[in-house]
Scaffold this active site. Structure first.
Site, short mmCIF file in Angstrom:
data_model
loop_
_atom_site.label_atom_id
_atom_site.label_comp_id
_atom_site.label_asym_id
_atom_site.label_seq_id
_atom_site.Cartn_x
_atom_site.Cartn_y
_atom_site.Cartn_z
N HIS A 18 -4.62 2.01 7.25
CA HIS A 18 -3.25 2.50 7.45
C HIS A 18 -2.94 3.65 6.47
O HIS A 18 -2.39 4.68 6.85
CB HIS A 18 -2.28 1.31 7.24
CG HIS A 18 -0.81 1.65 7.29
ND1 HIS A 18 0.02 1.18 8.27
CD2 HIS A 18 -0.03 2.39 6.46
CE1 HIS A 18 1.25 1.63 8.05
NE2 HIS A 18 1.25 2.36 6.95
N GLU A 19 -3.36 3.47 5.21
CA GLU A 19 -3.07 4.50 4.20
C GLU A 19 -3.91 5.77 4.40
O GLU A 19 -3.43 6.88 4.16
CB GLU A 19 -3.28 3.96 2.78
CG GLU A 19 -2.53 2.68 2.40
CD GLU A 19 -1.04 2.71 2.71
OE1 GLU A 19 -0.45 3.80 2.75
OE2 GLU A 19 -0.48 1.63 2.94
N CYS A 79 5.66 -0.28 7.52
CA CYS A 79 5.35 0.92 6.73
C CYS A 79 6.58 1.28 5.91
O CYS A 79 7.70 1.27 6.43
CB CYS A 79 4.99 2.07 7.68
SG CYS A 79 4.65 3.61 6.82
N LEU A 80 6.37 1.59 4.64
CA LEU A 80 7.49 1.96 3.77
C LEU A 80 8.19 3.23 4.26
O LEU A 80 9.34 3.47 3.92
CB LEU A 80 7.00 2.17 2.33
CG LEU A 80 6.48 0.91 1.63
CD1 LEU A 80 5.92 1.26 0.26
CD2 LEU A 80 7.57 -0.14 1.52
N GLN A 91 3.13 9.91 1.16
CA GLN A 91 4.46 9.30 1.32
C GLN A 91 5.42 9.68 0.22
O GLN A 91 6.63 9.52 0.38
CB GLN A 91 4.33 7.77 1.39
CG GLN A 91 3.67 7.29 2.67
CD GLN A 91 3.49 5.79 2.65
OE1 GLN A 91 2.53 5.29 2.08
NE2 GLN A 91 4.41 5.06 3.26
N GLY A 138 0.84 -1.20 0.00
CA GLY A 138 0.00 0.00 0.00
C GLY A 138 0.87 1.24 0.00
O GLY A 138 2.01 1.20 0.48
N HIS A 183 -2.19 7.90 6.75
CA HIS A 183 -1.14 8.70 6.09
C HIS A 183 -1.72 9.99 5.52
O HIS A 183 -1.13 11.07 5.65
CB HIS A 183 -0.49 7.92 4.94
CG HIS A 183 0.62 6.99 5.35
ND1 HIS A 183 1.74 7.41 6.04
CD2 HIS A 183 0.79 5.66 5.16
CE1 HIS A 183 2.55 6.37 6.24
NE2 HIS A 183 1.99 5.29 5.73
NI NI Z 1 2.70 3.35 5.74
#
Ligand code: NI
Length: 183
Positions: A133-134, A91-92, A51, A46, A137
């Protein structure tokens, strides 16, 4: 398609509240293609526009094992929630760290698709967790915010120490310091 740079915690730009998309046009569709490329390359399941430092309410996801289920949500809104589930999340933007987070088990999300049509989608399992989660963000929120302040501060210090180590040492080819395996 262009691969974009992913911001990493504690970069303050990750705290930006994303704006609604007014018109779904070719620029938005190009952005979405870039987001998919960036997510698959990372690799992740995701990615929110936040991000990659684009503050528009867009997220992409693909929770399949073979990249066969790309999903895109523009202006996503959770219109109903059911149940509760705890799971380990990564998380990236916080590479190498995993945190147990409690989320709604099932959600219904209202969003626009890439043609600008609105749709409602019932989600459960990993995709439900991923979309929640996204959306965090897009609201400038990170999964580390679910930790106690003390644990979060410890994590932040650890990340900064690792980043410094990487910068001072691991940019050279002959780094063999085992501490680097954390990140
Ligand atoms: Ni994330």
């Amino acid at each position: 398609m262009t691969k974009r740079v992913i911001l990493e915690y504690p970069d303050s730009r990750l705290r930006t509240l994303a704006n609604k998309v007014n018109v779904v046009d070719d620029d938005i569709r190009i952005l979405i293609n870039d987001m998919f490329e960036t997510m698959y390359d990372a690799p992740g399941i995701g990615l929110a526009a936040t991000q990659i430092n684009v503050h528009k309410r867009i997220l992409v996801a693909d929770t399949s094992v073979d990249k066969s289920d790309p999903r895109c949500f523009i202006n996503p809104e959770i219109i109903s929630r059911e149940g509760e589930v705890d799971s380990e999340e990564g998380c990236l933007s916080v590479p190498g760290f995993y945190v147990s987070v409690s989320r709604s088990e099932k959600i219904i999300v209202s969003a626009l698709d890439q043609e600008g049509n609105s749709f409602d989608y019932s989600l459960d399992g990993l995709l439900s967790i991923c979309v929640q989660h996204e959306i965090d963000h897009l609201d400038g929120k990170l999964f580390v915010d679910y930790l106690s302040p003390l644990k979060r501060e410890r994590l932040r210090k650890k990340i900064l120490k690792n980043k410094k180590h990487k910068k001072d040492c691991c940019d050279s080819d002959d780094c063999s310091n085992p501490r680097v395996s954390v990140l």
